[in-house]
Design an enzyme around this catalytic site. Structure first.
Site: not given
Lengths: 346, 346, 346, 346
Positions: C148-150
């Site tokens: 995921g990005c976070y």
């Protein structure tokens, strides 16, 4: 106290109306209605009103007409004209922020809106509520068609030139730029944050519905039929309209000639501010206010005039002017409740 | 009418002060001064005031003290403390929007501001003007230190938890996000449009000067020395502060336990609005207003509380709170002139 | 040439993938699919591709598996795990940009995603594709769970500290700020331009689904179970993630102690750039690139470390890292096709 | 490999040039210079280049001419013409991104730039580097005047109509909107974040220096002297130009008549993309690319044509086109190093 109702209180224009009326010293908000949010507390829909209690009711214009001195309508076109009747007007005043009563020529309405007009009996009674131009006509009336946002800015920018026949009426071009609130609160890919942010585009070129509204009003001013070009643009900002207007001059006018024409019509107009020579309007200087700033340049090379006008589309272009109309209708100081400078920077 | 003067009227905080005071029903603006723009009409500096005439004067605090009931100072740190004297305070009241009188501990001031304090004789008399907390101490005073923007938001967010000893004071972390107006109107590469727009960064990590201010006030509240972490961030928007605060809970409190603590201190505070469970503050709901919105979540997995608080940095975080302090000092309704909901969308 | 297919090519991550792969020297895009736009030319959906012809097909993963060397999935959670089978993996490689194969602990998946896992037989085979950490594990595999990005930003920021046991694992707090593209292209009031622009808020406090992903990976790194606080914020900008991470230090480490730890793991990592002392990452310096910038401050007053990490959420946080994973899987230079600096200002 | 030098590498156009050239497969950047930052590492000035080592040197054009096959100049007007001499041109090629060699009529230059021209001996040799129009003239030349940003967009939008004499040349109006990078990296109140953000304005109405440049080129195309109106606007976004162009049609042309005219000149032009009927260009679809998107509407009511053109001001409007010119000069595929679609959303 003026008892007011708002039908369609949860769009952006309706919300701005609630905000302005809530602090208007002569007003009591009696009823607010919403189709999408009926039964819901207003402070849950617009959380800036978190500290107040006010529930959105289901709309019932007949009941509201009994209780309200004036009803504001902020509805999609075609809807208002289906609600307002002579019976309603016998009981209350109507200020319609939508398009239904703006065009006196119903054929033009039908051509641009592609739907028959629902209230042909009432239409002749409606006054186009561009306060600075039609103030005297507004007084005492029962139904006011509050002008469109682009329209307000465009007409105010060009009116003195048209009225004084200083420009060639066949050469008028209006290139207008609006913030995204002009598109309302309804969701769509076209107003999705990442699709709008950091980009500009023209849309509805030569086909935007504010075009005939501008043309009709300027035709009244000139006494001649005006056909013009109007191009709206979606600008990556929340609020504001800038109209850049072009026309060929009928003569080799000086800056002060033109300035005199503007002063002739606007020098006592509190909400119209001419900028000094060399200073051009910016939407930031009118944001959150009822002011319309106007500046112009004479381009000697082309003998054209370029006029730029700036307003806040939700304020002077919608809710603020609606309240200005109410103030005129109820014969109170026209500035009451709407006399604030732009909030800056915001 | 309260005769007011503003020294430093042409920064963003000064300008917001002019805007608020200009429509305050109990106020007359007597004098505004500006070092950069003396002799210039205010409407040429901030064109949202294009319609009024008001010239920026050269500052002369002694003369102003004769004419004004209260003087607001919006000046760089170190400057205000060089201007205010006991003689001035004998003649007028001072509300200082700068940092010079905020820290009672002059050693802390000198450490963080790297300059000696210029008014040690006056410092003890100054009251920290966080209205909701220090209202009673403010009344009747002559000099008020108006709190910083980050500080106001941070302290209000954490005060009940600290006061009620519900959190471990050694675990407080404040991660704050500010709009760019927090950096003022002075130009620099760091506030050049294209350098700020569409980007976020932390700055002055563990070294921002609002840190000791938050610590001192929260230490007063708790009766213990508090040392905490504070990280400011520059957010690509004009206005608004969001403080996201973290602390370990001293116990396994329920949502309603915490809510009761907040209600104990804030339930009669008009300008503090607790959000409902599951709703988190957003800066847009307080923009252009004096409100501070506060919400919290208990993270059972870590036994931490996360509190988020939102204010408008120029309003509740500067000019609005300064006027609130003025209202308290002059014993008029605390909401006078600053009782407006956020303008939205703007 | 690597024959690639993309399932879900019309979301923002899918579109970024198309953009990157279209100019990758070793890649041929064989098939792109879209549920919403099947049959439509890609250049009409994303007009930046106006100059190319490529039609979105209806998804048929079995057929694609025959034709493609690798298939990228950019789908809502729960969907990918319903499509990938052992038979598919016998024929092609899968790089899944969604969440379904990121958590090895299916119970944790079910708890946070509130749905049973659809591919428990395949899950053990999936490798978490955080390239800088798991490069050796990725090589030769058939299915990669793209982080995921976070998560990417948070783990990379904290990994050396956790691995070297320099911080108290119970004190980790991650305060993350994301641009709005993180919310995808699906329309909602929450991503309507005027609702997002000029405002910041926290959301899903202590409940965002990237939390267990960060915890699981950092627990692998430390050998201990880590529970931490993670708070995402919606920031008014299109792209970028900034993670501000806090933890108590286990010792009184110097700046160079910490720097050595980061260098130990990252000194040969092309896409990780440590900022110089006193310089903090800004999302603008990584926008449109695969870089992750990391900086830190030791706060001696609290003995905490504050680490900030910045990535482009659509690039290193999604499509760019997916291509980096592909490069590793196909044993070509890891930087191929993704070696560009940020585009600035943009 | 083409050895290139860049004089003025630290403005926004210079920086975009560095970015593009650094990944150009046929180019080696030999020298970059900067007056403001000499001796400083480029990665400290533009931190997106944090991962490379390249020091800004003091400018010495004679030395550079020895070492470089081509030198790009990105300098304020009046500076380039003081540096380039016949001796320099004997040794290297010059691509000037500034204004000094764009106007062949030195009197017009002196009138609009209010300064004498410093290189009248070289001026006749300079070719106006609008690649799609002047490709054949560019080949083999020694000095190219890279067009202005507004100019590129305006001329490409109108060229076929002018060339084919389909419009009344006396009626041309160009209303252009630019992102803020057009103003460069130099700081000023006018480009301070809070002054620009969330507002739009016209500036330099009827007096912008790109006006004569557009006029001169369109006059060449038509064989008649053209005088037109040009109004630039500052739009709150980083990049992009949209030119909305108006002219009266000389005949009652159909959509396909006009389309044929555009196709006649542009059908083989890779970087010019005509939008489909009813689709209008948006700056987001060209951002970060060398494309120019063009669409038009025939307004039958007024017999006007409205053409909108969109480019990225830093790419096609500056650095990208400069590289396109270099590709032509060095006889390599014109698209080399600049063939990327817009990055979106960004």
């Amino acid at each position: 106290m003026i008892k007011t109702g708002i039908i369609g209180a949860t769009g952006y224009a309706g919300s701005e109306l609630v905000r302005i009326l809530a602090s208007h010293p002569n007003v009591k908000i009696t009823t607010i209605t919403s189709q999408s949010y009926k039964g819901k507390n207003y402070g849950e829909i617009y959380e800036n009103f978190r500290h107040i209690e006010k529930v959105c009711e289901e709309e019932n214009i007949e009941e509201m007409a009994e209780k309200c001195d004036v009803i504001f309508l902020a509805l999609p076109h075609g809807v208002a004209s289906g609600k307002v009747t002579k019976e309603i007007l016998d009981k209350t005043k109507i200020i319609d922020l939508g398009a239904d009563f703006r065009l006196q020529d119903a054929k033009v309405y039908e051509k641009w809106y592609k739907t028959p007009h629902n209230a042909l009996d009432i239409l002749p009674e409606a006054v186009y509520g561009l306060c600075e131009i039609n103030r005297e006509k507004i007084k005492g009336k029962r139904i006011i068609a509050n002008p469109g946002c682009y329209t307000t800015c465009s007409i105010l920018s060009l009116y003195p030139l048209v009225k004084e026949k200083m420009i060639d009426l066949k050469t008028i071009i209006i290139d207008a730029k609006s913030g995204v609130t002009g598109a309302g609160r309804g969701i769509s890919l076209g107003t999705h944050y990442d699709e709008v942010n950091e980009s500009i585009k023209a849309y509805k070129i030569a086909s935007h519905r504010h075009t005939p509204e501008i043309e009709e009003q300027l035709s009244y001013a000139s006494g001649e039929d005006i056909v013009l070009s109007f191009t709206p643009h979606l600008t990556p900002m929340n609020r504001g309209i800038l109209a850049t207007c072009y026309a060929s001059l009928n003569n080799s006018y000086s800056y002060s000639d033109i300035k005199s024409a503007y002063n002739k019509y606007y020098k006592d107009e509190y909400f119209i501010r001419l900028t000094k020579e060399g200073i051009f309007p910016e939407t930031k200087w009118v944001k959150g206010s009822n002011f319309c700033d106007i500046g112009f340049v004479i381009d000697e090379r082309t003998n054209r005039i370029i006029v730029t006008g700036a307003i806040d589309n939700l304020y002077k272009g919608a809710a603020g002017q609606a309240v200005q109309n109410m103030n005129i209708l109820f014969d109170i100081d026209e500035k009451t409740g709407i006399d604030c400078p732009a909030i800056f920077p915001v």
